[in-house]
Design a protein around this motif. Structure first.
Motif, PDB file in Angstrom:
ATOM      1  N   ASP A 182      40.435  34.248  51.251  1.00  0.00           N
ATOM      2  CA  ASP A 182      39.003  34.220  50.949  1.00  0.00           C
ATOM      3  C   ASP A 182      38.831  33.726  49.514  1.00  0.00           C
ATOM      4  OD1 ASP A 182      36.382  34.700  50.365  1.00  0.00           O
ATOM      5  OD2 ASP A 182      36.501  36.882  50.603  1.00  0.00           O
ATOM      6  N   ASN A 220      36.386  33.792  47.714  1.00  0.00           N
ATOM      7  CA  ASN A 220      35.526  34.731  46.986  1.00  0.00           C
ATOM      8  C   ASN A 220      36.130  36.141  46.953  1.00  0.00           C
ATOM      9  OD1 ASN A 220      33.482  32.755  46.542  1.00  0.00           O
ATOM     10  ND2 ASN A 220      32.846  33.019  48.665  1.00  0.00           N
ATOM     11  N   GLN A 259      34.935  38.645  44.492  1.00  0.00           N
ATOM     12  CA  GLN A 259      33.655  39.310  44.723  1.00  0.00           C
ATOM     13  C   GLN A 259      33.742  40.288  45.885  1.00  0.00           C
ATOM     14  OE1 GLN A 259      30.839  35.931  45.070  1.00  0.00           O
ATOM     15  NE2 GLN A 259      32.191  35.011  43.535  1.00  0.00           N
ATOM     16  N   ASN A 260      34.582  39.990  46.864  1.00  0.00           N
ATOM     17  CA  ASN A 260      34.632  40.776  48.089  1.00  0.00           C
ATOM     18  C   ASN A 260      35.689  41.876  48.090  1.00  0.00           C
ATOM     19  OD1 ASN A 260      32.597  39.150  49.106  1.00  0.00           O
ATOM     20  ND2 ASN A 260      34.039  37.689  49.996  1.00  0.00           N
ATOM     21  N   ASP A 265      41.732  29.000  40.947  1.00  0.00           N
ATOM     22  CA  ASP A 265      40.387  28.832  40.410  1.00  0.00           C
ATOM     23  C   ASP A 265      40.459  27.877  39.236  1.00  0.00           C
ATOM     24  OD1 ASP A 265      37.818  28.959  39.603  1.00  0.00           O
ATOM     25  OD2 ASP A 265      37.923  31.000  38.823  1.00  0.00           O
TER      26      ASP A 265
END
Ligand code: SF4
Ligand code: F3S
Ligand code: ZN
Length: 103
Positions: A3, A5, A8-9, A101
């Motif tokens: 994932d 993200n 964030q998750n 990232d």
């Protein structure tokens, strides 16, 4: 696939070799995501090894993960601070276990 993200998750539940571990972690079956700039989803990694072999700055080191259902070793982003954002590992991992990232 990992994932993108995950930061964030998921929540940081541990630290390993100077990097964060993003849960949930329930050893030995569930190991979470290791690293932040270079992140490897240990629950997806099946120990293909091309990232360990091909990273030009040797970011990855093997860690033993006995009892994990997918593979009993994982590519750990032990030297994520050295990453030069070439994105090679992201491109070559056959199971898309790595997120870098670069922004
Ligand atoms: Fe190594 Fe490039 Fe992957 Fe960074 S993006 S960990 S330098 S292969
Ligand atoms: Fe694992 Fe993918 Fe590397 S399967 S060992 S993260 S190439
Ligand atoms: Zn780790």
């Amino acid at each position: 696939a990992i994932d993108p993200n995950f930061d964030q998750n998921r929540e940081v539940v541990d630290e390993h070799q100077g990097h964060d571990v993003w849960g949930p972690v329930e050893e030995p079956e569930k190991l979470g995501v290791h690293g932040t700039h270079v992140a490897v989803d240990f629950d997806i990694c099946d120990a293909d090894g091309v990232c360990v072999e091909d990273c030009p700055v040797d970011v990855f080191e093997w860690v033993e993960t006995p009892g994990h259902p997918t593979s009993e070793k994982k590519a750990d982003p032990a030297n994520e601070a050295q990453c030069i954002d070439c994105m090679l590992c992201v491109d070559v991992c056959p199971v898309d276990a790595i997120d870098v990232d670069s922004t």
